[in-house]
Design a protein around this motif. Structure first.
Motif: not given
Length: 369
Positions: A204-208, A229-232
């Protein structure tokens, strides 16, 4: 009808797969042939005693299936519909429903926690004695009778395994970002816990459009998952976690900190990991009777906002199809969220794998799904 279901009887005693009787749906109720049910911590809280409930009870609150039959007065679904199951049914007419907060509906909360349907009785029984429903669904069973508002139709090209995850983990996690926190593009986000809900928060954070997403977990195996899944960044939980988060955020702390574990001590740490003026979102369910010490002086002087998120502040009738649409467009990678599948008979193995911290989400998948 006779069904097979996982039954919980008392804390510390493994789930047992038993044959139960399931009555036909009454007015406003739906019979669902369950295809898949998620292996979630919320059901495990029964086993530890963190959640107290009338017993014997059939757990399972994250599921999807096919409508097999409907009771009198049902208009939203019909036999053959593919549905994701919503564990927070709503009446559509109370104060909270009318203010777009159906997950807080006060019409259903009493019967749900009593383990019953809206008329105060159960549809499950064994040898003439009642067996209770967990979270209005009791979907650790090959069939379930649920209130009509628990059924949200989804397109048939959305796999029912994916639809099951939309029924809880995805809606809780993505909703916490988009609905509760309303994360702004470019923000720094920290996520404590990288299970099904935590990974959904990351998606969701990546999508935002978050600028940096820092995942924190006590299990090293969750690192690669979180990053994929998108964490940096990924941090192993430890005594220096807050300092490391501050070091990654110009010494200030994260703009948004999400807690997806449900432990008071972690919730307290989240307050310190947020910058002055930041937002702390508690998505994990802490044990009943526990207390979290959040110093009022810090909240006031640093203008930090602490908020809960229940079911991602979702309106399931609106949000389930939204998340299914994002999945179909490739914007939510929900297939990879499913690490392993199990038949119902291996439910205790599924929970052992969940507790090991080495999988994202396990699913109980029923024959013919």
């Amino acid at each position: 009808m006779k069904i097979k279901a996982a039954v919980f009887r008392e804390p510390g005693v493994p789930f047992s797969v038993e044959t139960l009787d399931l009555a036909e749906p009454r007015a406003g109720e739906v019979l669902v042939r369950v295809a898949a049910a998620g292996v979630c911590h919320s059901d495990w809280h029964l086993m530890t005693g963190a959640t107290r409930h009338a017993t014997p009870v059939v757990p399972g609150h994250e599921g999807a299936g096919v409508v097999a039959a409907v009771g009198p007065g049902v208009t939203r679904v019909q036999a053959g519909d593919h549905v994701a199951l919503n564990w927070a049914p709503s009446c559509g007419a109370c104060f909270y429903c009318l203010h777009d907060r159906p997950s807080l509906c006060d019409t259903y909360v009493g019967p749900i926690w009593a383990g019953a349907m809206m008329d105060g009785t159960t549809r499950l029984s064994q040898d003439g004695r009642p067996v209770y429903h967990f979270s209005a669904l009791a979907c650790f069973a090959d069939h379930a009778v649920v209130p009509e508002s628990c059924c949200v139709p989804l397109p048939r090209d959305v796999p029912l395994t994916v639809a099951a995850l939309i029924g809880c983990a995805v809606t809780t996690g993505v909703g916490a970002v988009l609905n509760t926190a309303q994360v702004r593009p470019g923000s720094r986000v920290a996520v404590y816990g990288a299970g099904g809900v935590g990974l959904s928060i990351i998606m969701g954070a990546k999508l935002a459009g978050a600028g940096r997403i820092i995942a924190i977990d006590a299990h090293e195996a969750k690192g690669d998952m979180a990053l994929s899944f998108g964490a940096s960044d990924f941090l192993m939980a430890g005594p220096d976690t807050v300092g490391r988060i501050q070091g990654m955020t110009e010494g200030r702390g994260a703009d948004y900190v999400f807690e997806a574990i449900g432990l008071p001590q972690v919730q307290e740490e989240c307050l310190m990991a947020a910058r002055p003026g930041g937002v702390i979102v508690l998505a994990g369910v802490a044990p009943m009777g526990s207390a979290t010490n959040l110093p009022g002086a810090i909240i006031t002087r640093q203008e930090k906002t602490v908020t809960g998120t229940y079911y991602g502040s979702a309106n399931p009738a609106r949000d389930f199809p939204l998340y299914a649409g994002l999945y179909r467009r490739g914007l939510l990678d929900l297939d990879r969220l499913i690490s392993r599948t199990y038949p119902l008979e291996r439910i205790n193995e599924a929970y052992a794998d969940m507790l090991s911290g080495e999988i994202a989400r396990g699913l109980i998948v029923f024959e013919g799904a």
